[in-house]
Scaffold this motif. Structure first.
Motif, short mmCIF file in Angstrom:
data_model
loop_
_atom_site.label_atom_id
_atom_site.label_comp_id
_atom_site.label_asym_id
_atom_site.label_seq_id
_atom_site.Cartn_x
_atom_site.Cartn_y
_atom_site.Cartn_z
N ASN A 100 0.82 -1.22 0.00
CA ASN A 100 0.00 0.00 0.00
C ASN A 100 0.85 1.26 0.00
O ASN A 100 0.48 2.29 0.57
CB ASN A 100 -0.96 0.03 1.19
CG ASN A 100 -2.26 -0.66 0.87
OD1 ASN A 100 -2.46 -1.12 -0.25
ND2 ASN A 100 -3.13 -0.77 1.85
N ALA B 31 -6.15 1.40 -0.19
CA ALA B 31 -5.30 2.53 -0.58
C ALA B 31 -5.72 3.11 -1.91
O ALA B 31 -6.16 2.39 -2.82
CB ALA B 31 -3.84 2.08 -0.66
N GLN B 50 -3.71 5.71 2.49
CA GLN B 50 -3.64 4.28 2.82
C GLN B 50 -4.87 3.82 3.59
O GLN B 50 -5.11 2.62 3.71
CB GLN B 50 -2.37 3.99 3.61
CG GLN B 50 -1.10 4.22 2.79
CD GLN B 50 0.16 4.05 3.61
OE1 GLN B 50 0.26 4.58 4.71
NE2 GLN B 50 1.13 3.33 3.07
N GLY B 96 -3.37 -3.91 -1.09
CA GLY B 96 -2.41 -3.94 -0.01
C GLY B 96 -1.58 -5.20 -0.02
O GLY B 96 -1.64 -6.01 -0.95
#
Lengths: 115, 117
Positions: A100, B31, B50, B96
């Protein structure tokens, strides 16, 4: 900070031939992810291939394969049996290992496949 | 079908005006990201988020603002302080870290082209 360098702004290849696009990167990380994205004239970004740095085996996806040289920080993309639909901008990109996190992109290589 | 929707596809702005670019995803990704693309420059990061209610500046955040009030939405406002806003803007999202082919992969929208008149 990580940087990604694509040294070939433009390339061309004859249909059915093989072409290799170069990419080098700079990082102090030991584990990370590397990507090649394709952007055709429609400008839609499409994932071509992904490589995890801790895997020594080079990733392949059909006609697309990479040559990952971790020590040299090199990540080239080979396109075999080039097709007219491969004509696009190709971007090499780096991602830190934590997930991420944003991609860091190179400036791209414009590939033209010629009939 | 799951994906990312950016709107409008084309936008024209007069100098001194603020404009907002929309980005919506139904992929349940945590995100989201905004990139700017200029000829010969590749993609440069403007902002990323995020998690809901949190976001970070990227390399070229000056003159831009964002919000992340919902997981699905990450709008970008181009303010009058942005000196050269004419560009192609791309929104992306990612699920992620984890195992599987989708981990750590950014999925992109179709982009928005902003032109300042």
């Amino acid at each position: 900070a990580q940087t990604v360098t694509q040294s070939q702004p433009e390339m061309s290849v004859q249909e059915a031939e093989t072409v290799t696009l170069s990419c080098t990167y700079d990082t102090s990380e030991n584990n990370y992810y590397l990507f090649w994205y394709k952007q055709p004239p429609s400008r839609q970004m499409i994932l071509v291939i992904r490589q995890e740095a801790y895997k020594q085996q080079n990733a392949t996806e059909n006609r697309f394969s990479v040559n990952f040289q971790k020590a040299a920080k090199s990540f080239s993309l080979k396109i075999s049996d080039s097709q007219l639909g491969d004509t696009a901008m190709y971007f090499c990109a780096f991602m830190k290992p934590s997930g991420n996190t944003p991609l860091v992109f190179g400036k791209g290589t414009r590939l033209s496949v010629i009939a | 079908d799951g994906g990312i929707t950016q709107s409008p596809k084309y936008l024209f702005r007069k100098e001194g005006q603020n404009v907002t670019l929309s980005c919506e995803q139904n992929l349940n990704h945590d995100a989201m990201y905004w990139y700017r693309q200029d000829p010969g420059q590749g993609l440069r990061l403007i902002y990323y988020s995020q998690i809901v209610n949190d976001f970070q500046k990227g390399d070229i955040a000056e003159g831009y603002s964002v919000s992340r009030e919902k997981k699905e939405s990450f709008p970008l406002t181009v303010t009058s302080a942005q000196k050269n806003p004419t560009a192609f803007y791309l929104c992306a999202s990612s699920i992620g870290p984890g195992v599987g082919s989708g981990a750590n992969v950014l999925t992109f929208g179709a982009g928005s082209r902003l032109t300042v008149l």
